[in-house]
Design an enzyme around this catalytic site. Structure first.
Site, PDB file in Angstrom:
ATOM      1  N   GLU A 154       1.134  -1.269  -0.149  1.00  0.00           N
ATOM      2  CA  GLU A 154      -0.036   0.046   0.253  1.00  0.00           C
ATOM      3  C   GLU A 154       0.861   1.249  -0.130  1.00  0.00           C
ATOM      4  O   GLU A 154       1.626   1.292   0.936  1.00  0.00           O
ATOM      5  CB  GLU A 154      -0.768  -0.009   0.931  1.00  0.00           C
ATOM      6  CG  GLU A 154      -1.528   1.331   1.482  1.00  0.00           C
ATOM      7  CD  GLU A 154      -2.701   1.299   2.558  1.00  0.00           C
ATOM      8  OE1 GLU A 154      -3.391   2.257   2.814  1.00  0.00           O
ATOM      9  OE2 GLU A 154      -2.799   0.419   3.784  1.00  0.00           O
ATOM     10  N   LYS A 164      -9.760   2.717  -3.485  1.00  0.00           N
ATOM     11  CA  LYS A 164     -10.010   2.332  -2.455  1.00  0.00           C
ATOM     12  C   LYS A 164     -11.671   2.698  -2.214  1.00  0.00           C
ATOM     13  O   LYS A 164     -11.850   4.342  -2.586  1.00  0.00           O
ATOM     14  CB  LYS A 164      -9.482   2.165  -1.415  1.00  0.00           C
ATOM     15  CG  LYS A 164      -9.499   1.968  -0.362  1.00  0.00           C
ATOM     16  CD  LYS A 164      -8.471   1.822   1.109  1.00  0.00           C
ATOM     17  CE  LYS A 164      -8.889   1.550   2.603  1.00  0.00           C
ATOM     18  NZ  LYS A 164      -7.735   1.701   3.140  1.00  0.00           N
ATOM     19  N   CYS A 213      -5.258  -2.723   2.415  1.00  0.00           N
ATOM     20  CA  CYS A 213      -5.892  -2.454   3.584  1.00  0.00           C
ATOM     21  C   CYS A 213      -6.890  -3.107   4.128  1.00  0.00           C
ATOM     22  O   CYS A 213      -7.648  -4.109   4.136  1.00  0.00           O
ATOM     23  CB  CYS A 213      -6.080  -1.017   4.511  1.00  0.00           C
ATOM     24  SG  CYS A 213      -5.478  -0.772   5.943  1.00  0.00           S
TER      25      CYS A 213
END
Length: 545
Positions: free
Chosen positions: A300, A369, A423
């Site tokens: 990430e 995301k 995540c």
């Protein structure tokens, strides 16, 4: 005539006496027991997996409700138990506030107490709701399981949701038990766990005299039966042959960059060069210039800058990527709809993304995301809280923007359809796959460096493994720091790098398996379990009357 000696009355069994004492508790002793029992329950989860502790702690929860004269006292019992449970499961969150201690350390006491206190409200509501339908006997254990399962499902969905360490995860270790997630998912296993673990002691404690063999056998069956069936199913499922996607060889990079250095300008080039060096080196430490590697995976926000706006970085990547090799990396990027040359302002949308670059370092696929972390990636009530000096934990002022929903799949040369997860997006049972097309692989880029050497990174990795079992798709995980690994659709870890380890993994890619029941039916299976529990509770209650 000699007097006949009096026969002493038979003492109630120990478990029954324990129940009576717990029911009679008042004041600080009741508070302390509820919090302690909840806290000890955290031992059932990663990395300890002391699952049998729940056979002792969850009956205490039920006995505390037994001792509650009304729903208000049951709410208090549930809240106290829940506070201990969530405090011990989530204490590691405090580590994130020490990364920039000069700015955020003052918030640490509030974070590690207010979050558990807020999540404990769900368990308080569960206790209160159960008390409204309470009765004697085993039926109340079914009522308990129904109420707590519903509030745990709500915890995973309300206010963006946070389903961390659902009780069902206690039934996902060891590996044969984890296969139950393919049938019922983490929420369905939660319902089963909330019945199976308290039922034996509760059944035994209800007997004021020494329980007959039939009662003891029933109590053992309540514990061993469901767990035994899950185990048998898991052993059978693990007999399936393991297959791999042809012509794929991945290199996963874990740089283990200290979080305190991650966003300092003076370390940007060093961090980027370290990613490059690790990519060009095989796990044995020899430089191979990515020979035979088809896909390189970075974690990430691997590059602590905006790579699409950094020509020098793109030129370096174009020079190191051999023909036919693709880089898949976590990356920050600005609003892609902006016209070329547009100025970047504080109002420009920033996205936490997965970026796919071909051998010429040209972007060929992206994922943005969609499920952001409150206070980490966006600030609720941003204008109000920013005005009093509160910021989100991640770099830069202002909140991240969300990507399009339903979550789209990426189509990357050489790979089956790819589901990108950034995540904690891998945390949500039944909500990782949002479209009609099912992925052939899930790629999860993450950074658990925020949480230090605590239980948090281990719990995060374990819960991501369960997603692979639920969805029948392999999981490829690249962490800046944390646990990187390759997990097959059965939850087997084929290769991994541990916490604080700097290195790389070379691995082939397991094939997905036919959709498991949970991937097809989702939480309707939870609804079916709860309906069955309701029927059994009603039947036992009627029989008791």
């Amino acid at each position: 005539m000699d007097a006949v000696p009096a026969i002493a009355p038979e003492q109630p069994p120990l478990i029954a006496r324990m129940r009576v004492k717990i029911i009679a508790l008042r004041g600080w002793r009741r508070v302390l027991l509820a919090i302690a029992a909840g806290g000890l329950s955290a031992l059932a989860f990663a990395p300890m997996f002391v699952t049998p502790i729940l056979f002792l702690t969850l009956p205490v929860f039920i006995w505390l409700i037994d001792g509650s004269a009304n729903w208000r006292r049951a709410f208090g019992a549930g809240w106290l138990f829940g506070f201990g449970y969530f405090f011990c499961n989530l204490f590691w969150i405090g580590e994130a506030f020490l990364v920039e201690a000069d700015k955020f350390a003052w918030l640490l006491p509030f974070a590690i107490t207010l979050l558990p206190a807020g999540l404990a409200l769900f368990w308080g509501i569960g206790g209160a709701a159960a008390r409204l339908f309470w009765s004697d006997g085993l039926s109340r254990v079914f009522v308990f399981a129904i109420a707590l399962s519903i509030v745990e499902w709500l915890r995973g969905h309300i206010l963006t949701g946070f389903p961390w360490d659902l009780p069902g995860y206690a039934l996902t270790y060891p590996l044969p038990l984890m296969q139950g997630a393919a049938l019922f998912g983490a929420y369905g296993l939660t319902a089963i766990a909330l019945f199976v673990f308290p039922a034996p002691l509760v059944a035994l404690s209800d007997k004021r005299k020494r329980p007959p063999l039939r009662t003891v056998s029933t109590a053992l069956l309540l514990a061993v039966g469901p767990i035994g069936l899950l185990w048998a199913y898991g052993v059978w499922r693990l007999q399936s042959p393991q297959e791999f996607v042809p012509n794929v060889k991945m290199r996963i990079v874990q740089p283990s960059v200290p979080q305190r250095e991650k966003w300092m300008a003076e370390y940007q080039r060093r961090i980027f060069d370290d990613h490059v060096a690790l990519s060009l080196t095989n796990p044995s430490g020899k430089m191979d210039s990515l020979q035979g590697i088809t896909h390189v995976i970075w974690p990430e926000a691997a590059m602590p800058f905006f790579p699409l706006e950094a020509p020098v970085a793109l030129d370096i990547l174009a020079n190191i990527l051999p023909p036919g090799t693709t880089l898949i990396t976590g990356a920050l990027r600005h609003d892609p709809t902006l016209p070329p040359g547009s100025p970047i302002t504080p109002e420009t949308r920033t996205l936490n993304s997965i970026l796919v670059l071909n051998e010429k370092a040209q972007p060929i696929a992206t994922y943005d995301k969609t499920h952001l972390v409150p206070f980490g990636e966006y600030l609720p009530y941003e204008k109000t809280l920013s005005a009093i000096g509160i910021e989100k934990l991640t770099q830069g002022r202002g909140s991240f923007a969300t990507g399009p929903e339903p979550r789209p799949l990426m189509h990357i040369p050489g790979l089956p359809p790819v589901l990108g997860l950034v995540c904690y997006e891998a945390l949500f049972p039944g909500n990782v796959v949002q479209g009609h097309e099912h992925p052939g692989v899930m790629i999860n880029v993450t950074n658990d460096g925020w949480f230090g050497e605590t239980t948090g990174p281990y719990q995060h990795f374990h819960q991501a493994r369960v997603r692979a079992v639920e969805e029948g798709a392999p999981l490829v995980r690249a962490a800046n720091n944390g646990i990187s690994g390759v997990v097959d659709p059965f939850g087997r870890v084929l290769a991994s790098l541990g916490l604080d380890v700097r290195g790389q993994i070379d691995s082939t890619l397991p094939k997905a398996v036919p959709l498991p029941p949970y991937a097809r039916l989702g939480d309707w299976l939870l609804a079916a379990i709860l309906a069955l529990f309701a029927l059994l509770a009603a039947g036992l209650r009627k029989k008791g009357r």
